[in-house]
Design an enzyme around this catalytic site. Structure first.
Site, PDB file in Angstrom:
ATOM      1  N   LYS A  50       0.776  -1.295  -0.131  1.00 42.71           N
ATOM      2  CA  LYS A  50      -0.063   0.021  -0.078  1.00 42.71           C
ATOM      3  C   LYS A  50       0.842   1.157   0.127  1.00 42.71           C
ATOM      4  O   LYS A  50       1.792   1.523   1.026  1.00 42.71           O
ATOM      5  CB  LYS A  50      -0.847  -0.060   1.297  1.00 42.71           C
ATOM      6  CG  LYS A  50      -1.801   1.356   1.166  1.00 42.71           C
ATOM      7  CD  LYS A  50      -2.648   1.597   2.329  1.00 42.71           C
ATOM      8  CE  LYS A  50      -1.618   2.503   3.202  1.00 42.71           C
ATOM      9  NZ  LYS A  50      -1.750   3.943   2.586  1.00 42.71           N
ATOM     10  N   GLY A  54       7.419   4.978   7.533  1.00 36.74           N
ATOM     11  CA  GLY A  54       6.484   6.079   7.713  1.00 36.74           C
ATOM     12  C   GLY A  54       6.946   6.609   9.220  1.00 36.74           C
ATOM     13  O   GLY A  54       7.862   6.489   9.509  1.00 36.74           O
ATOM     14  N   SER A  55       5.903   7.248   9.874  1.00 41.94           N
ATOM     15  CA  SER A  55       6.105   8.104  10.980  1.00 41.94           C
ATOM     16  C   SER A  55       6.147   7.036  12.225  1.00 41.94           C
ATOM     17  O   SER A  55       5.757   5.878  12.141  1.00 41.94           O
ATOM     18  CB  SER A  55       4.839   8.950  11.114  1.00 41.94           C
ATOM     19  OG  SER A  55       3.780   8.185  11.188  1.00 41.94           O
ATOM     20  N   THR A  56       6.583   7.520  13.224  1.00 40.24           N
ATOM     21  CA  THR A  56       7.046   6.784  14.351  1.00 40.24           C
ATOM     22  C   THR A  56       5.625   6.478  15.003  1.00 40.24           C
ATOM     23  O   THR A  56       5.096   5.521  15.455  1.00 40.24           O
ATOM     24  CB  THR A  56       7.867   7.507  15.374  1.00 40.24           C
ATOM     25  OG1 THR A  56       9.041   7.721  14.844  1.00 40.24           O
ATOM     26  CG2 THR A  56       7.847   6.644  16.726  1.00 40.24           C
ATOM     27  N   GLY A  68       3.995   3.834  12.984  1.00 42.09           N
ATOM     28  CA  GLY A  68       4.683   2.586  13.316  1.00 42.09           C
ATOM     29  C   GLY A  68       4.087   1.951  14.651  1.00 42.09           C
ATOM     30  O   GLY A  68       3.995   0.817  14.808  1.00 42.09           O
ATOM     31  N   GLU A 127      10.702   1.329   9.559  1.00 39.80           N
ATOM     32  CA  GLU A 127      11.656   2.397   9.163  1.00 39.80           C
ATOM     33  C   GLU A 127      11.094   3.631   9.629  1.00 39.80           C
ATOM     34  O   GLU A 127       9.875   4.045   8.717  1.00 39.80           O
ATOM     35  CB  GLU A 127      11.955   2.498   7.621  1.00 39.80           C
ATOM     36  CG  GLU A 127      12.698   1.298   7.384  1.00 39.80           C
ATOM     37  CD  GLU A 127      14.177   1.225   8.015  1.00 39.80           C
ATOM     38  OE1 GLU A 127      14.534   2.206   8.474  1.00 39.80           O
ATOM     39  OE2 GLU A 127      14.724  -0.020   8.000  1.00 39.80           O
ATOM     40  N   CYS A 142      13.462  11.199   5.663  1.00 42.37           N
ATOM     41  CA  CYS A 142      13.414  10.714   6.861  1.00 42.37           C
ATOM     42  C   CYS A 142      14.653  11.348   7.706  1.00 42.37           C
ATOM     43  O   CYS A 142      14.673  11.359   8.676  1.00 42.37           O
ATOM     44  CB  CYS A 142      13.217   9.287   6.953  1.00 42.37           C
ATOM     45  SG  CYS A 142      14.446   8.407   5.987  1.00 42.37           S
ATOM     46  N   GLU A 146      10.220  16.166  14.970  1.00 41.40           N
ATOM     47  CA  GLU A 146      10.592  16.018  13.724  1.00 41.40           C
ATOM     48  C   GLU A 146       9.727  17.036  12.761  1.00 41.40           C
ATOM     49  O   GLU A 146       8.181  16.857  12.746  1.00 41.40           O
ATOM     50  CB  GLU A 146      10.157  14.501  13.025  1.00 41.40           C
ATOM     51  CG  GLU A 146      10.252  14.380  11.539  1.00 41.40           C
ATOM     52  CD  GLU A 146      10.202  13.052  11.027  1.00 41.40           C
ATOM     53  OE1 GLU A 146       9.177  12.333  11.440  1.00 41.40           O
ATOM     54  OE2 GLU A 146      10.961  12.298  10.337  1.00 41.40           O
TER      55      GLU A 146
HETATM   56  P1  NAD Z   1       2.677   8.182   7.776  1.00 45.71           P
HETATM   57  O1  NAD Z   1       3.199   7.331   9.039  1.00 45.71           O
HETATM   58  O2  NAD Z   1       1.388   9.148   7.843  1.00 45.71           O
HETATM   59  O3  NAD Z   1       2.029   7.326   6.760  1.00 45.71           O
HETATM   60  C1  NAD Z   1       3.049   6.323   6.028  1.00 45.71           C
HETATM   61  C2  NAD Z   1       2.133   5.204   5.576  1.00 45.71           C
HETATM   62  O4  NAD Z   1       1.544   4.414   6.590  1.00 45.71           O
HETATM   63  C3  NAD Z   1       1.097   5.902   4.584  1.00 45.71           C
HETATM   64  O5  NAD Z   1       0.875   4.695   3.524  1.00 45.71           O
HETATM   65  C4  NAD Z   1      -0.141   5.889   5.442  1.00 45.71           C
HETATM   66  O6  NAD Z   1      -1.374   5.606   4.702  1.00 45.71           O
HETATM   67  C5  NAD Z   1       0.173   4.457   6.326  1.00 45.71           C
HETATM   68  N1  NAD Z   1      -0.425   4.532   7.599  1.00 45.71           N
HETATM   69  C6  NAD Z   1      -0.735   5.394   8.419  1.00 45.71           C
HETATM   70  N2  NAD Z   1      -1.343   4.989   9.565  1.00 45.71           N
HETATM   71  C7  NAD Z   1      -1.421   3.733   9.612  1.00 45.71           C
HETATM   72  C8  NAD Z   1      -1.929   2.379  10.279  1.00 45.71           C
HETATM   73  N3  NAD Z   1      -2.595   2.750  11.487  1.00 45.71           N
HETATM   74  N4  NAD Z   1      -1.795   1.342   9.917  1.00 45.71           N
HETATM   75  C9  NAD Z   1      -1.261   1.082   8.754  1.00 45.71           C
HETATM   76  N5  NAD Z   1      -0.678   1.877   8.083  1.00 45.71           N
HETATM   77  C10 NAD Z   1      -0.711   3.315   8.153  1.00 45.71           C
HETATM   78  O7  NAD Z   1       4.083   9.038   7.098  1.00 45.71           O
HETATM   79  P2  NAD Z   1       4.049  10.029   5.955  1.00 45.71           P
HETATM   80  O8  NAD Z   1       3.573  11.232   6.477  1.00 45.71           O
HETATM   81  O9  NAD Z   1       3.598   9.349   4.798  1.00 45.71           O
HETATM   82  O10 NAD Z   1       5.721  10.168   5.826  1.00 45.71           O
HETATM   83  C11 NAD Z   1       6.731  10.681   6.576  1.00 45.71           C
HETATM   84  C12 NAD Z   1       7.206   9.926   7.621  1.00 45.71           C
HETATM   85  O11 NAD Z   1       7.947   8.830   7.124  1.00 45.71           O
HETATM   86  C13 NAD Z   1       8.065  10.709   8.580  1.00 45.71           C
HETATM   87  O12 NAD Z   1       8.020  10.511   9.836  1.00 45.71           O
HETATM   88  C14 NAD Z   1       9.474  10.206   8.036  1.00 45.71           C
HETATM   89  O13 NAD Z   1      10.439  10.226   8.793  1.00 45.71           O
HETATM   90  C15 NAD Z   1       9.077   8.850   7.727  1.00 45.71           C
HETATM   91  N6  NAD Z   1      10.125   8.070   6.845  1.00 45.71           N
HETATM   92  C16 NAD Z   1      10.895   7.149   7.365  1.00 45.71           C
HETATM   93  C17 NAD Z   1      11.934   6.676   6.508  1.00 45.71           C
HETATM   94  C18 NAD Z   1      12.891   5.639   7.016  1.00 45.71           C
HETATM   95  O14 NAD Z   1      13.697   5.149   6.388  1.00 45.71           O
HETATM   96  N7  NAD Z   1      13.253   5.597   8.496  1.00 45.71           N
HETATM   97  C19 NAD Z   1      11.956   7.046   4.948  1.00 45.71           C
HETATM   98  C20 NAD Z   1      11.130   7.720   4.596  1.00 45.71           C
HETATM   99  C21 NAD Z   1       9.951   8.399   5.544  1.00 45.71           C
END
Ligand code: NAD
Length: 487
Positions: A183, A236-238, A241, A259, A293, A390
Site C-alpha cells: 500500500k 513512515g512516521s513513528t 509505526g 523504518e 526521514c 520531527e
Molecule cells: P505516515 O506514517 O503518516 O504514513 C506512512 C504510511 O503509513 C502511509 O501509507 C499511511 O497510509 C500508512 N499508515 C498510516 N497509519 C497507519 C496505520 N495505523 N496502519 C497502517 N498503515 C498506516 O507517514 P508519511 O507522512 O507518509 O511519511 C513521513 C514519515 O515517514 C516521516 O515521519 C518520515 O521520517 C518517515 N520516513 C521514514 C523513513 C526511514 O527510512 N526511516 C523513510 C521515509 C519516510
C-alpha cells in the site's frame, strides 16, 4: 527533448493493481497537487475485502507459478528485466511520481527512477548468493539452517520518495522468493501502481506484485492484520509505526520491520572544511524541502566557528529554484500538503515565540502551492519544539558547543536515532563520533545516502526496528529453519 510536462494531460491509473490488472475502486480521498493546490484526482480506499482479494491472489500466484522455488538465477533475471523496463519507462514513471509528490521532475527521472532500478538489480543479485548454512555439530549429526521465504509480505510506504520506497520493499521481498501486497501513501499512489504493471510486463508472474490503494486505518491496518500476511515491512512516521505494532499485537503476532521518523544532528567541529560542511548541510535540507526521514535538521557547531558557518549556510541556502514539480528547471520542492505546511508553521512559530531567532525564512512562500522558505533558527531554548519534534520541512536549527562531550550530548535525541552527520578533519575525532553517537547511520564529511545499496539503513531507538537495503533487508525477507539429521 525537455522533461517538463503538462500536469493536466497525465493519464492516471486509478484502481488497485491485483494480479495482472487494475481493479477499479470508488474515488474517495481528494488529491491536491502540492505545486499549485489544484484538485486533480480521488484515491480509492481498499476495503478489507479488496485487501483479502489481493492477498488471496498473491497466495495463489505463489502456488501456481512456483516463484519461490524458481531457480534463483531465473528470479534474478526477471528482476533485471523489470529494472530494464523501469529505466525504459523512466520519463512516464517520473511524471507519475512528480505529479502527486513533492519531487521535481528532473530529480524524479535522474535520481528516483535510476535508484529504484539499481535497488532492484542489487537485490536481484542476492537471489542466488545468499542462502542457508551447514553448521558444526557432533560427528553423528548433520546440522543445517534452511533459509526460506515467508510467503506473502505486506508493505506500507510513505509519500516523500514513493518510487524508491517501493523499491526498498519490493526488491528484497521478491528476490527472496516472496509475493508482495503493497500500500503506497494515499497521497502518492501512481508511480507505485505503474511499477506493478511493469513487473508483470517483465515476466514476473501475475499476482506476485499487488498494489492496493487506501488510507492507513482502513487499508493499511487490513494488510497488517490479514492472517495470510506473514511479515510486515513499514516505512513512515513513528506514530503510525506504533499503531502497526498495536494492530499486530491485537491480531496475529508476525515479524515487522519499521523504518520510522528522525531528528538527525549534523555536528560541525572546529577543524572542519566550513565551506564544504555548509554546502553539504544546505543541500541535505533543501532536498525535497527537508521532507526526508534522515533530514539533518539539527546543526550543532563548535562555538568558535558558529558565526562563519552560519554565514556560509545562509549563503548556500539562498541558492534554489522553487517551482512546480512538472517544470524541469525546478529544484526546490513544495511541501506535500496544506496540513504539513501548517505543521511546519506551528512548530517554527512556537519556537520563535519561545525566544528563537529566525535567521532566514520562517514563513510560507508567496506563491501558488505549498512552498515554505528555507529557514534557519538560532539561539533556541532547550525546550524549543524545533529541537524536539520531527518537522519534515526545510528548517535548520543551530546550537553551539564548547567541547566534544557537549557536542555528543547535544547530538543525542531522547527518542529518535535515525542518522547523524559529522564534519571534522581529525580522523580520530570522526571515529569517536561514529562510535559515540546513537544513530543507525553516521556520515562523516558528507550527508545523505550514496548509491551503495550494500549499506543497510534503519533507526536506533524510536526511529525503527530492522533494516532496509543491504544484505540485512534481503535476509529479513527470509526465515530460518534448523534441520538436524542423525546419521
Ligand atoms: P505516515 O506514517 O503518516 O504514513 C506512512 C504510511 O503509513 C502511509 O501509507 C499511511 O497510509 C500508512 N499508515 C498510516 N497509519 C497507519 C496505520 N495505523 N496502519 C497502517 N498503515 C498506516 O507517514 P508519511 O507522512 O507518509 O511519511 C513521513 C514519515 O515517514 C516521516 O515521519 C518520515 O521520517 C518517515 N520516513 C521514514 C523513513 C526511514 O527510512 N526511516 C523513510 C521515509 C519516510
Amino acid at each position: 527533448m525537455t522533461i517538463s510536462f503538462d500536469p493536466d494531460r497525465i493519464e492516471l491509473p486509478l484502481g488497485h493493481w491485483i494480479g495482472d490488472r487494475l481493479v477499479s475502486g470508488a474515488p474517495e480521498i481528494e488529491l491536491l497537487r502540492p505545486s499549485d493546490a489544484v484538485s486533480y484526482a480521488r484515491c480509492p480506499v481498499a476495503s478489507t475485502d479488496i485487501v483479502d482479494q489481493a492477498v488471496s491472489t498473491a497466495k495463489s500466484a505463489l502456488r501456481s507459478s512456483g516463484w519461490a522455488t524458481w531457480r534463483p538465477r531465473l528470479r534474478a533475471e526477471a528482476l533485471h528485466r523489470w529494472a530494464d523496463l523501469i529505466i525504459a519507462e523512466g520519463e512516464k514513471l517520473g511524471r507519475l511520481e512528480s505529479l502527486s509528490s513533492a519531487r521535481p521532475i528532473a530529480q524524479s527521472v535522474s535520481i528516483d527512477v535510476a535508484v529504484t532500478a539499481e535497488q532492484i538489480r542489487f537485490f536481484a543479485e542476492m537471489a542466488d548468493k545468499e542462502g542457508g548454512d551447514v553448521v558444526p555439530t557432533d560427528g553423528n549429526h548433520l546440522g543445517m539452517i534452511l533459509s526460506e521465504p515467508y510467503g506473502v509480505v505486506g508493505a506500507i510506504t510513505p509519500w516523500n520518495v514513493p518510487l524508491s520506497m517501493a523499491g526498498w520493499k519490493m526488491g528484497p521481498a521478491l528476490a527472496a522468493g516472496n509475493a508482495i501486497v503493497l500500500k503506497p501513501s494515499e497521497l502518492t499512489p501512481f508511480s507505485t501502481l505503474y511499477l506493478a504493471e511493469l513487473a508483470v510486463r517483465a515476466g514476473i508472474p501475475a499476482g506476485i506484485v499487488n498494489v492496493v490503494l487506501g488510507d492507513g486505518p482502513t487499508t493499511g491496518a487490513s494488510i497488517v492484520a490479514h492472517p495470510d500476511i506473514a511479515k510486515v515491512s513499514f516505512t513512515g512516521s513513528t506514530v503510525a509505526g506504533g499503531a502497526i505494532m498495536k494492530t499486530i499485537a491485537s491480531s496475529q503476532i508476525k515479524p515487522v520491520t519499521l523504518e520510522l521518523g528522525g531528528k538527525s544532528p549534523q555536528v560541525v567541529f572546529a577543524s572542519a572544511d566550513l565551506k564544504k560542511a555548509a554546502g553539504c548541510i544546505a543541500r541535505s535540507i533543501l532536498l525535497n524541502a527537508g521532507q526526508t526521514c534522515v533530514a539533518g535538521t539539527r546543526v550543532i557547531a563548535d562555538r568558535r566557528i558558529a558565526e562563519p558557518l552560519l554565514a556560509a549556510l545562509t549563503e548556500a541556502m539562498s541558492t534554489h529554484r522553487a517551482g512546480p514539480t512538472w517544470d524541469a528547471e525546478s529544484d526546490y520542492s513544495p511541501v506535500i500538503s496544506e496540513r504539513q505546511l501548517q505543521r511546519i508553521e506551528t512548530i517554527v512559530d512556537a519556537s520563535i515565540t519561545g525566544g528563537a531567532e529566525c535567521v532566514i525564512g520562517g514563513k510560507r512562500m508567496e506563491r501558488q502551492g505549498y512552498f515554505y522558505e528555507p529557514t534557519i533558527l538560532a539561539n533556541l531554548a532547550a525546550n524549543s519544539p524545533a529541537l524536539a519534534e520531527e518537522i519534515f520541512g526545510p528548517v535548520l536549527t543551530l546550537q553551539t558547543f564548547d567541547d566534544e562531550e557537549e557536542a555528543f550530548a547535544l547530538s543525542d535525541h531522547p527518542s529518535y536515532g535515525l542518522a547523524a552527520g559529522v564534519y571534522t578533519t581529525d580522523l580520530s575525532q570522526g571515529l569517536r563520533a561514529a562510535k559515540r553517537i546513537e544513530a543507525g547511520t553516521i556520515w562523516v564529511n558528507r550527508y545523505g545516502r550514496s548509491r551503495d545499496h550494500i549499506l543497510p539503513t534503519g533507526g536506533y531507538k524510536s526511529s525503527g526496528i530492522g533494516k532496509d537495503l543491504g544484505k540485512e533487508a534481503y535476509k529479513s525477507n527470509r526465515r530460518q529453519k534448523s534441520v538436524l539429521i542423525e546419521l
